[in-house]
Design a protein around this motif. Sequence first.
Motif, PDB file in Angstrom:
ATOM      1  N   ILE A 142     -48.890 -26.299 -18.116  1.00 39.36           N
ATOM      2  CA  ILE A 142     -49.708 -25.917 -19.273  1.00 39.36           C
ATOM      3  C   ILE A 142     -49.297 -24.526 -19.762  1.00 39.36           C
ATOM      4  O   ILE A 142     -49.183 -24.289 -20.968  1.00 39.36           O
ATOM      5  CB  ILE A 142     -51.209 -25.926 -18.918  1.00 39.36           C
ATOM      6  N   THR A 146     -47.659 -23.002 -23.500  1.00 36.01           N
ATOM      7  CA  THR A 146     -48.624 -22.130 -24.172  1.00 36.01           C
ATOM      8  C   THR A 146     -48.097 -20.721 -24.393  1.00 36.01           C
ATOM      9  O   THR A 146     -48.247 -20.138 -25.466  1.00 36.01           O
ATOM     10  CB  THR A 146     -49.933 -22.050 -23.352  1.00 36.01           C
ATOM     11  N   TYR A 147     -47.483 -20.139 -23.341  1.00 37.55           N
ATOM     12  CA  TYR A 147     -47.113 -18.726 -23.353  1.00 37.55           C
ATOM     13  C   TYR A 147     -45.598 -18.527 -23.371  1.00 37.55           C
ATOM     14  O   TYR A 147     -44.830 -19.419 -22.991  1.00 37.55           O
ATOM     15  CB  TYR A 147     -47.666 -18.026 -22.107  1.00 37.55           C
ATOM     16  N   SER A 163     -49.215 -24.429 -29.334  1.00 34.26           N
ATOM     17  CA  SER A 163     -49.429 -23.336 -28.394  1.00 34.26           C
ATOM     18  C   SER A 163     -50.861 -22.818 -28.473  1.00 34.26           C
ATOM     19  O   SER A 163     -51.501 -22.566 -27.449  1.00 34.26           O
ATOM     20  CB  SER A 163     -48.435 -22.212 -28.690  1.00 34.26           C
ATOM     21  N   TYR A 164     -51.370 -22.676 -29.697  1.00 40.02           N
ATOM     22  CA  TYR A 164     -52.740 -22.188 -29.877  1.00 40.02           C
ATOM     23  C   TYR A 164     -53.756 -23.204 -29.344  1.00 40.02           C
ATOM     24  O   TYR A 164     -54.745 -22.837 -28.713  1.00 40.02           O
ATOM     25  CB  TYR A 164     -53.016 -21.914 -31.355  1.00 40.02           C
ATOM     26  N   HIS A 165     -53.485 -24.490 -29.589  1.00 43.94           N
ATOM     27  CA  HIS A 165     -54.360 -25.551 -29.065  1.00 43.94           C
ATOM     28  C   HIS A 165     -54.433 -25.474 -27.546  1.00 43.94           C
ATOM     29  O   HIS A 165     -55.519 -25.543 -26.962  1.00 43.94           O
ATOM     30  CB  HIS A 165     -53.820 -26.915 -29.492  1.00 43.94           C
ATOM     31  N   ASN A 166     -53.287 -25.310 -26.891  1.00 47.41           N
ATOM     32  CA  ASN A 166     -53.251 -25.221 -25.431  1.00 47.41           C
ATOM     33  C   ASN A 166     -53.961 -23.969 -24.929  1.00 47.41           C
ATOM     34  O   ASN A 166     -54.626 -23.986 -23.891  1.00 47.41           O
ATOM     35  CB  ASN A 166     -51.812 -25.238 -24.931  1.00 47.41           C
ATOM     36  N   TYR A 167     -53.795 -22.871 -25.675  1.00 45.12           N
ATOM     37  CA  TYR A 167     -54.472 -21.619 -25.308  1.00 45.12           C
ATOM     38  C   TYR A 167     -55.986 -21.797 -25.338  1.00 45.12           C
ATOM     39  O   TYR A 167     -56.694 -21.382 -24.413  1.00 45.12           O
ATOM     40  CB  TYR A 167     -54.051 -20.501 -26.262  1.00 45.12           C
ATOM     41  N   LYS A 168     -56.494 -22.426 -26.398  1.00 45.97           N
ATOM     42  CA  LYS A 168     -57.945 -22.655 -26.514  1.00 45.97           C
ATOM     43  C   LYS A 168     -58.424 -23.618 -25.437  1.00 45.97           C
ATOM     44  O   LYS A 168     -59.533 -23.467 -24.903  1.00 45.97           O
ATOM     45  CB  LYS A 168     -58.294 -23.199 -27.900  1.00 45.97           C
TER      46      LYS A 168
END
Length: 315
Positions: A142, A146-147, A163-168
Amino acid sequence: MSNKGGRVSPDYLADIAPEYAFSYDKSQVLYIIDNLCHVQRYTPAFYLIFYNIDLVKDNIEYFTNIISNWIITNNVTQQLKTISYPLSHIISEIDKHTPKDKCHNLLRIEILIFSILKQHIDVSRLVISKMILEDPMFMLEILKATYLNDNGDIEAEIDTEISYHNYKLLDTILSHSSINDETKLIKYCEELVAIGEKFHYSKAAFSIIGQILGMYQEDDNYPPTAICEFIEKHNNEHLESQYARTLFNKRSGIAHYTDDGITEKKHSEVFAKYYNKTKYMYNRISMIFKNLEKNYLWLSEKDSKDAKIRELLDY
């Protein structure tokens, strides 16, 4: 109802779906669901499954495949508003009965539509949450989606939206879930540190570990020795800043101006207690507590002054 002569009209099936919402003939209900999905009438199909939710536990793979096919063949974003509630509860029910060794397809579904699941169900109970907090290698996958890695690159072909979806997703799960067994917590964190170093994601790994440590339950014996020793041992700025941020965010639900700084004063006293318990043995974590104590004390004094100004302005 018989399927003799071929599949029946999709409009007819959509119209009669509510009639069978509470049917006791499960074979008829499954037949209607199958026909609706075959002609991509997923909205009435999902509602029909929802109204007959007890069917799910005996047909896990079948219903998981239905949702997976819907995601592949449809504009999910446009349809989510009308079916997000029944779909969330169907997935929650599938989740309850899916063995860990057969959850790959379900994990993919939960990742893709996590933004709507969190609106309707307790995400801490989902298999995605359990996997993230039980399997450091899965967590790393994950993180890689993401990062940036330690060299400032992103290894996978992932756009900003994903990436933003995974961060949230990660932030929501880690804000609602925790590892409250001290031994399991440290074992998990040490494994994630090692994996992060191996695959060049140390910065992201330490940041996430800080959030995980910050969510550990606080009681009269807090902070536990294991967390103090872990932070002292690794001496990492990403770990420490995220740990401090998480401790602060856990207490940020109450608006500062509502009680003239009383709440902030109580928070400062808690961190003063933590500081006094750790200052002689664990320098790094004690400094985190000292800074949080000062921060909340400043907020308390500011809110108290603001309250007095509001009181004067009322006259």
